[in-house]
Design a protein around this motif. Structure first.
Motif, PDB file in Angstrom:
ATOM      1  N   GLU A 136      53.366  62.649  43.137  1.00 11.35           N
ATOM      2  CA  GLU A 136      51.977  62.447  43.554  1.00 11.35           C
ATOM      3  C   GLU A 136      51.849  61.194  44.423  1.00 11.35           C
ATOM      4  OE1 GLU A 136      47.543  61.722  41.597  1.00 11.35           O
ATOM      5  OE2 GLU A 136      49.214  62.283  40.309  1.00 11.35           O
ATOM      6  N   GLU A 139      53.316  61.813  47.749  1.00  6.47           N
ATOM      7  CA  GLU A 139      52.579  62.852  48.486  1.00  6.47           C
ATOM      8  C   GLU A 139      53.522  63.919  49.034  1.00  6.47           C
ATOM      9  OE1 GLU A 139      50.387  60.690  51.426  1.00  6.47           O
ATOM     10  OE2 GLU A 139      49.418  59.385  49.955  1.00  6.47           O
ATOM     11  N   GLN A 141      54.201  66.970  47.257  1.00  5.67           N
ATOM     12  CA  GLN A 141      54.067  68.141  46.386  1.00  5.67           C
ATOM     13  C   GLN A 141      54.537  69.429  47.059  1.00  5.67           C
ATOM     14  OE1 GLN A 141      51.777  65.835  46.994  1.00  5.67           O
ATOM     15  NE2 GLN A 141      50.507  65.334  45.213  1.00  5.67           N
ATOM     16  N   ASP A 142      54.372  69.516  48.372  1.00  9.89           N
ATOM     17  CA  ASP A 142      54.721  70.760  49.076  1.00  9.89           C
ATOM     18  C   ASP A 142      56.166  70.794  49.562  1.00  9.89           C
ATOM     19  OD1 ASP A 142      52.077  71.591  48.760  1.00  9.89           O
ATOM     20  OD2 ASP A 142      51.450  70.718  50.674  1.00  9.89           O
ATOM     21  N   ARG A 158      58.856  57.197  51.491  1.00  9.99           N
ATOM     22  CA  ARG A 158      57.830  57.421  50.477  1.00  9.99           C
ATOM     23  C   ARG A 158      58.461  57.784  49.137  1.00  9.99           C
ATOM     24  NH1 ARG A 158      54.435  61.248  54.280  1.00  9.99           N
ATOM     25  NH2 ARG A 158      54.163  62.480  52.397  1.00  9.99           N
ATOM     26  N   PHE A 185      49.914  55.070  54.107  1.00 11.99           N
ATOM     27  CA  PHE A 185      50.879  54.947  53.019  1.00 11.99           C
ATOM     28  C   PHE A 185      51.363  53.506  52.879  1.00 11.99           C
ATOM     29  CE2 PHE A 185      55.052  55.263  50.951  1.00 11.99           C
ATOM     30  CZ  PHE A 185      54.687  55.986  49.818  1.00 11.99           C
ATOM     31  N   LYS A 188      48.985  51.735  50.769  1.00 10.89           N
ATOM     32  CA  LYS A 188      49.165  52.196  49.393  1.00 10.89           C
ATOM     33  C   LYS A 188      50.330  51.450  48.730  1.00 10.89           C
ATOM     34  CE  LYS A 188      49.630  56.720  47.091  1.00 10.89           C
ATOM     35  NZ  LYS A 188      49.791  58.162  47.376  1.00 10.89           N
TER      36      LYS A 188
END
Length: 246
Positions: A136, A139, A141-142, A158, A185, A188
């Motif tokens: 998560e 980022e 997930q896909d 990431r 990001f 983040k």
């Protein structure tokens, strides 16, 4: 090592050997090596460097390309051994030094989460418990079942950052890896590093972005061609560095 320091670099010198003659192929290299005819030129990447870091401090390492910043980080992580002097650290270290370090490029993101976790000393059960949190934050997930070799550099960064900062290490080592990510990001990541610093984590941070060094760090060390030019409070060191490199 003094009890008050979590990282103690004492008169550190790192030496590399560079071939001083041209060798056109591997066969010629091996023959010269066996005959002791291969000449090397000594290169000192760091020269008598001292760095004393207290627990919870955040140090920015600044300097031009090739100055020795990454070499110092690698010595602090135990990747490079001193030629002279010593490096002593206390506690757990989470290194984010090279893009893709700890990853198998032919394995998927899912597989690499567990592989990288093992490299950092975590059990499979622990990684399973934190798997969703990692994905998560990254980022991704896909892209769970996509091989890492098909990831962009930003996606690799990431995932690496999300795994390394999943738990709070005693020392977080970050070397320019965030520069490949997008702005959102990066912010983040800065936020998470700020939270870790508030929780007592010590940070060693290399970046050419002086603003991010000032944002994250309270101290800085300026390295120039393997020598320490200046170290101390981040505002003073970065101001002098920028003045000299205008």
């Amino acid at each position: 090592m003094s009890e008050e320091y979590i990282v103690d670099v004492d008169n550190l010198t790192i030496r590399f050997n560079m071939a001083s003659e041209k060798v056109d192929n591997l066969k010629e290299y091996v023959i010269k090596l066996i005959k002791h005819e291969l000449m090397f030129q000594e290169f000192l990447a760091l020269k008598d460097v001292n760095l004393k870091v207290k627990r919870g401090e955040a140090w920015g390492l600044i300097g031009t390309n090739g100055s020795g910043k990454s070499t110092l980080l690698k010595a602090c992580c135990g990747i490079l051994k001193p030629y002279k002097g010593s490096v002593t650290t206390k506690g757990t270290i989470a290194p984010l030094i090279e893009l893709g370090a700890g990853f198998d490029m032919n394995m998927t993101a899912r597989e690499n989460v567990f592989l990288n976790g093992t490299v950092l000393g975590h059990s499979r059960k622990f990684m399973e418990e934190h798997f969703d949190e990692i994905i998560e934050f990254a980022e991704l997930q896909d892209f769970l079942d996509v091989p890492i070799k098909n990831f962009s550099s930003g996606m690799q960064a990431r995932l690496g950052f999300a795994i390394a900062t999943m738990v709070r290490p005693d020392i977080l080592v970050v070397d320019e890896i965030l520069s490949v990510g997008d702005y959102q990001f990066q912010q983040k990541c800065y936020e998470r590093m700020g939270q870790m610093l508030s929780g007592g984590t010590t940070l060693l941070y290399v970046s050419h972005d002086i603003n991010s060094v000032r944002q994250l760090c309270d101290h800085a060390i300026w390295i120039d061609k393997g020598n320490v030019r200046m170290s101390g409070l981040v505002e003073e060191v970065t101001t002098e560095y920028m003045h000299m490199n205008q």
